[in-house]
Scaffold this active site. Structure first.
Site, short mmCIF file in Angstrom:
data_model
loop_
_atom_site.label_atom_id
_atom_site.label_comp_id
_atom_site.label_asym_id
_atom_site.label_seq_id
_atom_site.Cartn_x
_atom_site.Cartn_y
_atom_site.Cartn_z
N SER A 100 -3.21 -6.63 -2.59
CA SER A 100 -3.81 -6.20 -4.28
C SER A 100 -2.79 -6.65 -5.05
CB SER A 100 -4.37 -4.97 -3.87
OG SER A 100 -3.44 -3.98 -3.87
N LYS A 117 7.27 2.75 15.50
CA LYS A 117 7.03 1.88 14.61
C LYS A 117 8.01 0.78 14.29
CE LYS A 117 7.88 3.79 9.84
NZ LYS A 117 8.73 4.96 10.59
N HIS A 137 -9.76 -5.56 -0.27
CA HIS A 137 -9.55 -6.21 -1.61
C HIS A 137 -10.39 -7.58 -1.14
CE1 HIS A 137 -7.65 -3.65 -4.14
NE2 HIS A 137 -6.93 -3.15 -3.15
N LYS A 146 -14.94 -0.96 -4.29
CA LYS A 146 -14.45 -2.11 -4.95
C LYS A 146 -15.62 -2.99 -5.25
CE LYS A 146 -9.61 -1.31 -4.23
NZ LYS A 146 -9.77 0.21 -3.81
N THR A 155 -13.80 -1.08 1.89
CA THR A 155 -13.92 0.02 1.08
C THR A 155 -15.60 -0.29 0.52
OG1 THR A 155 -13.42 1.10 -0.71
CG2 THR A 155 -13.04 -1.20 -0.77
N ARG A 158 3.04 8.00 -14.78
CA ARG A 158 1.71 7.63 -14.91
C ARG A 158 1.03 8.15 -16.05
NH1 ARG A 158 0.55 4.61 -10.04
NH2 ARG A 158 1.89 4.81 -8.69
#
Length: 556
Positions: free
Chosen positions: A270, A237, A298, A345, A342, A105
């Protein structure tokens, strides 16, 4: 001492043989143990190697220490005799793997300009680019009303909160913000965290740790924060195929209805823009006795008449007519047990939250380490977030403009044959399919066209599905969109990237070029896009929202 000797006799073959042939267990506790230890094939060798000093008498001990000083070579000093572990070598090796597979990155220096949105400058202030990949979906981080509230709060209350709410106490800004969040999602309570990553991890992990035999069912495309929470939950899970409710039901049916269960999923995913069928997931939860955990990160600000997310959008008309009040009918949003979101955003600030029932929020407030031991958000941030929620709630036009600009970009890319992963949401994922080419595409957009769109590579998306992720906002008008479309077309020509017809010739991927693929209609209907701000209920304009008792703790 006698009990220790007895245990030793059971565990050690040498002690066992000694106690049976020479001493009783009781006498062993009174024997000269160091002398006996020298007879042991293992302890004797160790004592001879280390020149072992006993505490039989001070004189003997002093004599031994003196001999050790004279012959220090008898010790093997691992602190100096061996090389230290090559930590930097490990780090470099791991980084090199990412460079080789093109997933390393690199962050661009992007400084978004409040007065010139959506422009930003790079290292130098005259080096300006147009930002097309921000999650500041409604540009509320630059909204003047939000900024003014933050400035006033900063001047009056300072930069920081002073510590955790448990230590420093909380303040009216936290109380107001949590009341606004609860009202937005029409829940009894809400709790603010330092980020939604922390909120997701804290809530899911605590559920797993506190609810005995809980089984968690997680969508395979869930965000890393939810995956982290599930790992920390340390419980059983199951991962179901993305948005595959048949697969989810197969897994749910494996357990009795009485066993506690949690279905964890997102509304808008997203990186693909796909959307969960929240109502049907709630149906399955009711049928199999499961809690529902919905991440609306989102979607908040972008869906529903008041920006509460996709759950609100499912009953758009009922919520539009009732405003901040709850509709008389039971809605999808009512049926979801806990909603996380959130503030970083669409609401333009920073932080995360969970909204749910009074008991759930009080329980999380009392037990979640991610809340208890984290410094509270600064007063100015919480005041700005509350103002952003209030502002966007009555400005339906912001959501509509964002949707129209998204449709314009998607239609323009389709006309050019640019492969966009089909979805019913505001995300525009342009498929590249190669990590190195995705990086090059991003660089050409930046260096040649002054457009910033970040490449999305593994592990954020699966290998072979690398993409550019474009997110229009209300400020990305059609003239800017035309510049973007020309630039993306040029990038595809320059790098000879596969277009829709090329993916079709390969059999298609992710809904692109697949002849049997049926795209979903956009979440926003033409009727919903035709409403004006004045078509919202008057109670959304300047509502008086009562403080939540649970924010400070419920008194009995």
């Amino acid at each position: 001492m006698e009990s220790i000797a007895r245990q030793s006799a059971k565990l050690c073959p040498f002690v066992h043989s000694v106690t049976t042939s020479v001493h009783s267990v009781k006498s062993l506790g009174q024997a000269n143990l160091p002398a006996m230890a020298k007879q042991c094939p293992f302890m004797g060798r160790a004592m001879r190697t280390a020149n072992y000093a006993t505490s039989a008498s001070p004189a003997t001990a002093n004599s031994t220490r003196s001999s050790l000083r004279e012959d220090e070579s008898a010790f093997v000093d691992h602190a100096t005799a061996e090389s230290a572990f090559d930590y930097d070598g490990l780090f470099e090796h791991e980084l090199q793997k990412k460079r080789v597979d093109k997933s390393y990155r690199f962050f661009n220096n992007i400084n978004r300009l409040a007065k010139e949105f959506p422009l930003a400058h790079r290292q130098l202030e005259d080096d300006k680019v147009t930002v097309w990949c921000s999650n500041d979906y409604l540009a509320l981080s630059k909204n003047q009303e939000v900024v003014d509230v933050m400035k006033k709060t900063l001047d009056k209350y300072g930069a920081g909160a002073g510590g955790t709410r448990n230590i420093a106490g909380h303040n009216k800004h936290a109380l107001k913000l949590e009341a606004e969040i609860a009202a937005l999602h029409k829940k009894e309570g809400a709790l603010v965290f330092s980020s939604c990553f922390v909120a997701n991890d804290a809530v899911i992990s605590l559920l797993g740790q506190k609810i005995k035999d809980l089984v968690i069912f997680s969508d395979e495309l869930n965000h890393a924060s939810m995956i982290t929470g599930i790992k920390h939950a340390s419980t059983t899970k199951h991962i179901f195929k993305h948005n595959d409710l048949s697969h989810l039901e197969e897994l749910l049916a494996m357990y009795p209805r009485s066993q506690p269960k949690l279905i964890a999923f997102e509304s808008v995913y997203s990186m693909s823009g796909s959307v969960a069928d929240i109502e049907k997931i709630c149906d399955l939860a009711d049928k199999y006795g499961a809690l529902t955990f919905l991440d609306e990160v989102h979607a908040v600000g972008l869906y529903g008449p008041h920006g509460a997310g996709v759950a609100e959008h499912c009953n758009f008309e009922a919520h539009r007519k009732s405003g901040i009040a709850s509709p008389q009918e039971r809605t999808v949003m009512d049926r979801v047990d806990m909603i996380t979101g959130t503030l970083g955003k669409s609401f333009g600030t920073v932080g995360g939250y969970v909204a749910g029932s009074l008991r759930l929020i009080d329980w999380l407030r009392s037990y979640a380490p991610g809340f208890i031991f984290t410094t509270c958000l600064p007063p100015s941030v919480m005041a700005g977030a509350a103002e952003a929620i209030r502002y966007q709630r009555s400005h339906l036009d912001l959501r509509q403009a964002q949707q129209r600009h998204t449709s314009y970009v998607k239609d323009g890319l389709a006309d050019l044959g640019i492969p966009v992963i089909p979805n019913p949401s505001h995300i525009v994922p342009v498929l590249i399919g190669n990590p190195d080419l995705a990086r090059q595409a991003s660089d050409i957009l930046m260096d040649k066209h002054r457009i910033y769109v970040q490449a999305i590579n593994f592990p954020t998306v699966a290998r072979g599905t690398e993409r550019l992720r474009i997110t229009p906002t209300p400020g990305h008008t059609n003239d800017l969109s035309d510049i973007l479309l020309d630039a993306v077309d040029d990038v595809f020509n320059t790098l000879q990237l596969p277009r829709v017809k090329d993916w079709q010739n390969q059999g298609g991927l992710l809904g692109i070029g697949q002849p049997d693929f049926v795209p979903e209609p956009n979440l926003w209907t033409s009727d919903q896009l035709s409403y004006k701000n004045d078509d919202l209920h008057p109670n959304v304009k300047e509502p008086i929202i009562d403080q939540l008792e649970v924010s400070s703790g419920i008194k009995y």
